[in-house]
Design a protein around this motif. Structure first.
Motif, short mmCIF file in Angstrom:
data_model
loop_
_atom_site.label_atom_id
_atom_site.label_comp_id
_atom_site.label_asym_id
_atom_site.label_seq_id
_atom_site.Cartn_x
_atom_site.Cartn_y
_atom_site.Cartn_z
N LYS A 104 37.54 45.89 17.85
CA LYS A 104 36.13 45.69 18.20
C LYS A 104 35.71 46.72 19.26
N GLY A 105 34.73 47.54 18.91
CA GLY A 105 34.24 48.56 19.83
C GLY A 105 35.18 49.73 20.02
N PRO A 107 36.88 53.29 19.12
CA PRO A 107 36.68 54.47 18.30
C PRO A 107 37.84 54.62 17.30
N ARG A 128 36.49 52.31 5.61
CA ARG A 128 35.31 52.28 6.49
C ARG A 128 34.60 50.93 6.38
N VAL A 132 33.71 48.08 9.34
CA VAL A 132 32.41 47.49 9.68
C VAL A 132 32.62 46.02 10.02
N ASN A 135 33.98 45.65 13.36
CA ASN A 135 33.08 46.19 14.36
C ASN A 135 33.71 47.32 15.17
N ALA A 136 34.52 48.13 14.48
CA ALA A 136 35.05 49.36 15.09
C ALA A 136 33.99 50.45 14.96
N TYR A 137 34.13 51.49 15.79
CA TYR A 137 33.18 52.59 15.75
C TYR A 137 33.86 53.80 15.11
N ASN A 140 32.06 59.49 12.02
CA ASN A 140 31.50 59.84 10.70
C ASN A 140 32.06 61.15 10.16
N TRP A 178 33.86 61.80 20.59
CA TRP A 178 33.28 60.49 20.22
C TRP A 178 33.82 59.41 21.16
N THR A 179 35.10 59.48 21.46
CA THR A 179 35.73 58.51 22.36
C THR A 179 35.13 58.63 23.76
N LEU A 182 31.59 57.22 23.79
CA LEU A 182 31.52 55.76 23.80
C LEU A 182 31.93 55.18 25.15
#
Ligand code: FMN
Length: 184
Positions: A104-105, A107, A128, A132, A135-137, A140, A178-179, A182
């Motif tokens: 969860k949350g 990256p 992917r 979802v 709820n991982a990020y 893309n 990205w990490t 976030l």
């Protein structure tokens, strides 16, 4: 910059796995500020709600803790019958039922390698979808779909294809950024 820790998880159990080899290449190509360690899913049992109610099995709890301790996860998935291999999906199903659920949350970067022509694209999109639910990020782009893997790794499992090495390196930079984004 503080060192970031990525946890690499291969969705293949075989010793000569291209996907595990891709993660070993990622360790070599890790950008400045990133170290990558690998976790194995070999000891994760088959998901059974009765077992879960009795207590989270030790290998699942260990992986839960390793994911929680990592700044990001890097998943290398094979493609089996156009989707995620059962062993990897089973692992995700277990982790999804742990508390706190560590994806969860978190990256997440997804890569994959196949001797076939589209380099695990179908499996990656199914993976992917599962993330979802967790709820991982998931990062893309760039997407790393290593097609014709038998031509890009040598017999010892070293990623020898220069273009793939360069592209994987760029993806790792994107996952680092990205990490950091976030965390900010
Ligand atoms: C049960 C099974 C199904 C497979 N289905 C696909 C597939 O749908 N697409 C594909 O590109 N390769 C498929 N393959 C070939 C795998 O890409 C190949 O075995 C690959 O080496 C597995 O990844 P690994 O090297 O990391 O173990 C399949 C292999 C197995 C064993």
């Amino acid at each position: 910059m503080a060192e970031l820790k990525f946890l690499g998880i291969s969705g293949s159990l075989r010793a000569a796995s291209y996907n595990t080899a891709a993660l070993r290449a990622a360790i070599e190509l890790a950008p400045e500020g990133v170290t990558i360690e690998l976790a194995s899913i070999a000891d994760i049992p088959l998901y059974n709600e009765d077992v879960k109610v009795a207590g989270i099995p030790a290998p699942v709890a260990a992986l839960q803790a390793a994911i929680a301790a990592a700044d990001a996860a890097l998943i290398a998935t094979p493609e089996y019958n156009y989707s995620v291999p059962g062993v990897l999906k089973n692992t995700i199903d277990w982790i999804s039922r742990t508390d706190p659920q560590p994806f969860k949350g978190k990256p997440v970067g997804i890569i994959g390698a196949s001797p076939g022509g589209i380099g695990t694209a179908r499996a990656q999109y199914d993976l992917r979808k599962s993330f979802v639910s967790l709820n991982a990020y998931v990062l893309n782009q760039p997407e790393i779909m290593i097609a014709a893997a038998h031509t890009r790794f040598d017999a010892a499992g070293k990623l020898t294809d220069a273009g793939t090495r360069e592209f994987l390196g760029k993806m790792l930079v994107a996952l680092r950024d990205w990490t950091l984004h976030l965390k900010a």
